[in-house]
Design a protein around this motif. Structure first.
Motif, PDB file in Angstrom:
ATOM      1  N   PRO A 301       0.838  -1.206   0.000  1.00  0.00           N
ATOM      2  CA  PRO A 301       0.000   0.000   0.000  1.00  0.00           C
ATOM      3  C   PRO A 301       0.866   1.246   0.000  1.00  0.00           C
ATOM      4  O   PRO A 301       1.935   1.275   0.617  1.00  0.00           O
ATOM      5  N   LYS A 302       0.406   2.266  -0.665  1.00  0.00           N
ATOM      6  CA  LYS A 302       1.161   3.511  -0.711  1.00  0.00           C
ATOM      7  C   LYS A 302       1.171   4.205   0.642  1.00  0.00           C
ATOM      8  O   LYS A 302       2.175   4.791   1.054  1.00  0.00           O
ATOM      9  N   ASP A 303       0.033   4.146   1.348  1.00  0.00           N
ATOM     10  CA  ASP A 303      -0.111   4.865   2.611  1.00  0.00           C
ATOM     11  C   ASP A 303      -0.212   3.890   3.774  1.00  0.00           C
ATOM     12  O   ASP A 303      -0.629   2.735   3.620  1.00  0.00           O
ATOM     13  N   VAL A 304       0.153   4.370   4.960  1.00  0.00           N
ATOM     14  CA  VAL A 304       0.128   3.555   6.176  1.00  0.00           C
ATOM     15  C   VAL A 304      -1.219   3.742   6.868  1.00  0.00           C
ATOM     16  O   VAL A 304      -1.705   4.869   6.996  1.00  0.00           O
ATOM     17  N   SER A 305      -1.809   2.642   7.320  1.00  0.00           N
ATOM     18  CA  SER A 305      -3.103   2.706   8.005  1.00  0.00           C
ATOM     19  C   SER A 305      -2.982   2.086   9.389  1.00  0.00           C
ATOM     20  O   SER A 305      -2.019   1.374   9.693  1.00  0.00           O
ATOM     21  N   PHE A 306      -3.964   2.360  10.229  1.00  0.00           N
ATOM     22  CA  PHE A 306      -4.039   1.658  11.506  1.00  0.00           C
ATOM     23  C   PHE A 306      -4.283   0.175  11.234  1.00  0.00           C
ATOM     24  O   PHE A 306      -5.061  -0.190  10.350  1.00  0.00           O
ATOM     25  N   GLY A 307      -3.600  -0.662  11.992  1.00  0.00           N
ATOM     26  CA  GLY A 307      -3.678  -2.094  11.764  1.00  0.00           C
ATOM     27  C   GLY A 307      -2.579  -2.620  10.863  1.00  0.00           C
ATOM     28  O   GLY A 307      -2.443  -3.832  10.694  1.00  0.00           O
ATOM     29  N   ALA A 308      -1.759  -1.703  10.309  1.00  0.00           N
ATOM     30  CA  ALA A 308      -0.656  -2.125   9.440  1.00  0.00           C
ATOM     31  C   ALA A 308       0.528  -2.583  10.291  1.00  0.00           C
ATOM     32  O   ALA A 308       0.752  -2.092  11.403  1.00  0.00           O
ATOM     33  N   ILE A 309       1.283  -3.531   9.752  1.00  0.00           N
ATOM     34  CA  ILE A 309       2.544  -3.956  10.378  1.00  0.00           C
ATOM     35  C   ILE A 309       3.677  -3.281   9.607  1.00  0.00           C
ATOM     36  O   ILE A 309       3.791  -3.423   8.390  1.00  0.00           O
ATOM     37  N   ILE A 310       4.501  -2.538  10.319  1.00  0.00           N
ATOM     38  CA  ILE A 310       5.523  -1.708   9.683  1.00  0.00           C
ATOM     39  C   ILE A 310       6.897  -1.967  10.304  1.00  0.00           C
ATOM     40  O   ILE A 310       7.011  -2.616  11.347  1.00  0.00           O
ATOM     41  N   THR A 311       7.927  -1.464   9.645  1.00  0.00           N
ATOM     42  CA  THR A 311       9.262  -1.358  10.243  1.00  0.00           C
ATOM     43  C   THR A 311       9.628   0.118  10.238  1.00  0.00           C
ATOM     44  O   THR A 311       9.256   0.863   9.325  1.00  0.00           O
ATOM     45  N   LEU A 312      10.359   0.546  11.255  1.00  0.00           N
ATOM     46  CA  LEU A 312      10.785   1.933  11.385  1.00  0.00           C
ATOM     47  C   LEU A 312      12.306   1.981  11.380  1.00  0.00           C
ATOM     48  O   LEU A 312      12.947   1.271  12.146  1.00  0.00           O
ATOM     49  N   LYS A 313      12.857   2.815  10.531  1.00  0.00           N
ATOM     50  CA  LYS A 313      14.313   2.892  10.389  1.00  0.00           C
ATOM     51  C   LYS A 313      14.791   4.307  10.666  1.00  0.00           C
ATOM     52  O   LYS A 313      14.176   5.272  10.216  1.00  0.00           O
ATOM     53  N   ASN A 314      15.892   4.411  11.404  1.00  0.00           N
ATOM     54  CA  ASN A 314      16.490   5.720  11.640  1.00  0.00           C
ATOM     55  C   ASN A 314      16.913   6.330  10.309  1.00  0.00           C
ATOM     56  O   ASN A 314      17.509   5.658   9.469  1.00  0.00           O
ATOM     57  N   HIS A 315      16.616   7.611  10.110  1.00  0.00           N
ATOM     58  CA  HIS A 315      16.827   8.220   8.795  1.00  0.00           C
ATOM     59  C   HIS A 315      18.288   8.470   8.496  1.00  0.00           C
ATOM     60  O   HIS A 315      18.662   8.661   7.341  1.00  0.00           O
ATOM     61  N   ARG A 316      19.163   8.464   9.512  1.00  0.00           N
ATOM     62  CA  ARG A 316      20.577   8.728   9.258  1.00  0.00           C
ATOM     63  C   ARG A 316      21.234   7.526   8.586  1.00  0.00           C
ATOM     64  O   ARG A 316      20.888   6.383   8.881  1.00  0.00           O
ATOM     65  N   THR A 317      22.188   7.794   7.702  1.00  0.00           N
ATOM     66  CA  THR A 317      22.952   6.716   7.086  1.00  0.00           C
ATOM     67  C   THR A 317      23.674   5.925   8.174  1.00  0.00           C
ATOM     68  O   THR A 317      24.373   6.494   9.000  1.00  0.00           O
ATOM     69  N   GLY A 318      23.498   4.632   8.176  1.00  0.00           N
ATOM     70  CA  GLY A 318      24.060   3.800   9.232  1.00  0.00           C
ATOM     71  C   GLY A 318      23.109   3.578  10.385  1.00  0.00           C
ATOM     72  O   GLY A 318      23.405   2.807  11.293  1.00  0.00           O
ATOM     73  N   GLY A 319      21.969   4.272  10.369  1.00  0.00           N
ATOM     74  CA  GLY A 319      20.978   4.082  11.431  1.00  0.00           C
ATOM     75  C   GLY A 319      20.288   2.741  11.309  1.00  0.00           C
ATOM     76  O   GLY A 319      20.162   2.186  10.219  1.00  0.00           O
ATOM     77  N   GLY A 320      19.821   2.213  12.430  1.00  0.00           N
ATOM     78  CA  GLY A 320      19.230   0.877  12.428  1.00  0.00           C
ATOM     79  C   GLY A 320      17.707   0.909  12.463  1.00  0.00           C
ATOM     80  O   GLY A 320      17.067   1.951  12.561  1.00  0.00           O
ATOM     81  N   TYR A 321      17.130  -0.289  12.381  1.00  0.00           N
ATOM     82  CA  TYR A 321      15.684  -0.473  12.514  1.00  0.00           C
ATOM     83  C   TYR A 321      15.300  -0.507  13.996  1.00  0.00           C
ATOM     84  O   TYR A 321      16.054  -1.005  14.833  1.00  0.00           O
ATOM     85  N   LEU A 322      14.116   0.023  14.314  1.00  0.00           N
ATOM     86  CA  LEU A 322      13.586  -0.116  15.670  1.00  0.00           C
ATOM     87  C   LEU A 322      13.341  -1.595  15.930  1.00  0.00           C
ATOM     88  O   LEU A 322      12.657  -2.263  15.154  1.00  0.00           O
ATOM     89  N   HIS A 323      13.875  -2.091  17.043  1.00  0.00           N
ATOM     90  CA  HIS A 323      14.022  -3.542  17.228  1.00  0.00           C
ATOM     91  C   HIS A 323      13.765  -3.904  18.687  1.00  0.00           C
ATOM     92  O   HIS A 323      14.043  -3.112  19.597  1.00  0.00           O
ATOM     93  N   SER A 324      13.241  -5.082  18.905  1.00  0.00           N
ATOM     94  CA  SER A 324      13.125  -5.587  20.270  1.00  0.00           C
ATOM     95  C   SER A 324      13.199  -7.103  20.241  1.00  0.00           C
ATOM     96  O   SER A 324      13.229  -7.726  19.169  1.00  0.00           O
ATOM     97  N   HIS A 325      13.243  -7.705  21.434  1.00  0.00           N
ATOM     98  CA  HIS A 325      13.346  -9.160  21.565  1.00  0.00           C
ATOM     99  C   HIS A 325      12.912  -9.509  22.985  1.00  0.00           C
ATOM    100  O   HIS A 325      12.469  -8.644  23.743  1.00  0.00           O
ATOM    101  N   TRP A 326      13.034 -10.743  23.381  1.00  0.00           N
ATOM    102  CA  TRP A 326      12.514 -11.187  24.665  1.00  0.00           C
ATOM    103  C   TRP A 326      13.393 -10.793  25.850  1.00  0.00           C
ATOM    104  O   TRP A 326      13.018 -11.012  27.004  1.00  0.00           O
ATOM    105  N   HIS A 327      14.560 -10.209  25.629  1.00  0.00           N
ATOM    106  CA  HIS A 327      15.463  -9.890  26.726  1.00  0.00           C
ATOM    107  C   HIS A 327      14.968  -8.695  27.539  1.00  0.00           C
ATOM    108  O   HIS A 327      14.494  -7.703  26.976  1.00  0.00           O
ATOM    109  N   LEU A 328      15.120  -8.786  28.864  1.00  0.00           N
ATOM    110  CA  LEU A 328      14.753  -7.697  29.763  1.00  0.00           C
ATOM    111  C   LEU A 328      16.005  -6.938  30.196  1.00  0.00           C
ATOM    112  O   LEU A 328      17.110  -7.473  30.173  1.00  0.00           O
ATOM    113  N   TYR A 329      15.818  -5.681  30.592  1.00  0.00           N
ATOM    114  CA  TYR A 329      16.922  -4.961  31.224  1.00  0.00           C
ATOM    115  C   TYR A 329      17.232  -5.622  32.569  1.00  0.00           C
ATOM    116  O   TYR A 329      16.318  -6.053  33.283  1.00  0.00           O
ATOM    117  N   PRO A 330      18.506  -5.709  32.954  1.00  0.00           N
ATOM    118  CA  PRO A 330      18.860  -6.367  34.215  1.00  0.00           C
ATOM    119  C   PRO A 330      18.488  -5.504  35.425  1.00  0.00           C
ATOM    120  O   PRO A 330      18.044  -4.360  35.287  1.00  0.00           O
TER     121      PRO A 330
END
Length: 461
Positions: A301-330
């Motif tokens: 789809p050209k446009d993003v809607s509620f209910g869409a599954i997306i990835t978010l990437k930092n706009h700077r060159t070398g920036g990463g994708y917003l990411h998570s996993h099952w690990h907790l902060y200690p």
């Protein structure tokens, strides 16, 4: 005064005659033959990957295969290595995985010979530049001999590395500026313009191999400033004379090198048109132009809607994708909640579900699609763990001046610290968020802070 002028004239004449003398050429030819002879001797040994050939041989292969990659150095040196490989029969199939790998059935010698030939040119370049500065055959011979018999330089120039290419252009630009400064009697003549343009191009090539070439730019820049200051002091000349010299140097030593630098990057991006392991460092819009990338000619789809599954990437060159996993902060590192990080590569853990900020609003299969717009408030649910993007007044674990960002909640249910407001970069109320092309800011509704990344790595907890 007449006697002083005569002595200077005689000295200049003797200097010019000396260069035309057979002795000058005999010394020059002997040093040049020794240079190429000592460096090309057994250049095929050892017959395995040595040192940083692992990196630059591999990058040469990627150019040959047109596979995109990310590297800290500008492209010219690696493109020349690839070109030398193509011209000498190397097909880009060898992996260059680690030092010690045998070159079995691989035509690697051509790339080594190319780097070695450029390294061999350092001795005649040294001889020529010192001669232009001193007009002393002894000084030129001694200087060239010191480079000729330096074992470190000899070794460095016998392998598939960027260093011989960098040194070649560095000394070539030095020869150029020395020859240019010796053309004072023929200002704005053909030779004068040739050596000025030659200096600008080789200086740009030096930077296009490694950014350490900027030191050469600084050196030539200081020499140019000194020359212009001396020209400005010629009170017998009109101001237009100084202006012409300034414009000539500005065009040839600033504008021309910039055009050359940009031109090599254009060639670099034109050649590397296939997806590789380095494209994740760049924007989604850039990735969509690479053949084989998941975004290339992708149907979405050209446009993003509620209910869409997306990835978010930092706009700077070398920036990463917003990411998570099952690990907790200690323990004792803010709230003991799920870690939120960035990750440079594509991964299932980069996926986020766009939800209404109000849990009373649900999306059913019969609802009309509601597009995400500038100013909307949302929750972002991490798809694999079903925890929401969350922040609060706990300090971040590394950069203490920031607030901690975590994953919070169970099965998508959290609290009001999960609510973020979306702002399209340069947008206004009613602007729709578009896939791939939109740049957005996520502002935390309660803390009034923008989601960002520091690019610092978390410790190994």
């Amino acid at each position: 005064m007449a006697q002083s002028t005569t002595k200077t004239s005689v000295h200049s004449s003797q200097t010019d005659d000396y260069k035309g003398n057979s002795t000058w050429w005999i010394v020059f030819i002997i040093l040049t033959v020794l240079s190429f002879g000592t460096r090309l001797y057994k250049v095929d040994e050892p017959d395995h990957v040595c040192w940083d050939e692992t990196h630059f041989g591999k990058m040469g292969s990627w150019y040959i295969n047109r596979t995109f990659f990310f590297d800290v150095h500008p492209p010219l040196g690696k493109m020349l290595i690839a070109l030398s490989g193509v011209l000498t029969g190397y097909n880009g199939s060898f992996p260059f995985e680690k030092p010690g790998d045998k070159y079995e059935g691989v035509n690697y010698v051509g790339m080594r010979e190319f780097c070695t030939i450029l390294g061999g040119a350092l001795i005649p370049f040294t001889f020529a530049s010192i001669w232009e500065m001193t007009h002393s055959l002894n000084a030129a011979t001694l200087s060239a001999s010191l480079v000729l018999f330096d074992v470190g330089t000899l070794t460095l120039t016998q392998y598939i590395l960027l260093d011989p290419i960098l040194l070649f252009f560095m000394l070539a630009s030095f020869v150029g500026i020395c020859k240019f400064r010796s053309c004072t009697l023929f200002e704005f003549g053909v030779n004068w313009w040739f050596w000025l343009i030659f200096t600008g191009i080789t200086m740009a090539c030096c930077v296009c191999v490694k950014f350490v070439g900027l030191f050469q730019v600084t050196f030539i820049g200081l020499m140019t400033i000194a020359d212009l200051w001396f020209i400005l002091g010629k009170l017998s000349k009109p101001i237009s004379y100084t202006v012409k010299h300034f414009i000539a140097r500005f065009v040839c030593l600033i504008i021309l090198p910039i055009l050359v630098y940009v031109g090599f990057f254009y060639i670099h991006l034109f050649i590397l048109n296939k997806s590789g392991n380095g494209d994740g460092f760049y924007s989604s819009a850039f990735q969509s132009k690479l053949q084989g990338n998941s975004l290339h000619n992708a149907s979405m789809p050209k446009d993003v809607s509620f209910g869409a599954i997306i990835t978010l990437k930092n706009h700077r060159t070398g920036g990463g994708y917003l990411h998570s996993h099952w690990h907790l902060y200690p323990e004792n590192v803010g709230a003991k909640q799920q870690q939120i990080t960035t990750y440079a590569h594509k991964d299932e853990n980069n996926r986020w579900l766009v939800k209404f900020y109000n849990d009373d609003e649900k999306i059913s299969i019969n609802d009309t699609v509601r597009l995400l717009k500038h100013g909307d408030m949302i929750r972002l649910e991490h798809v694999p763990t079903r925890r929401n993007l969350h922040s609060h007044r706990e300090p971040a674990p590394i950069t203490r001046k920031h607030y901690q960002v975590t994953g919070y909640g169970e099965n998508g249910t959290g609290d009001y610290n999960d609510v973020w407001k979306v702002f399209v970069d340069g947008g206004s109320d009613g602007n729709i968020v578009s896939a791939v092309t939109s740049k957005i800011k996520l502002v935390h509704v309660l803390q009034h802070c923008v989601l960002t990344t520091s690019n610092k790595q978390l410790p190994k907890w």
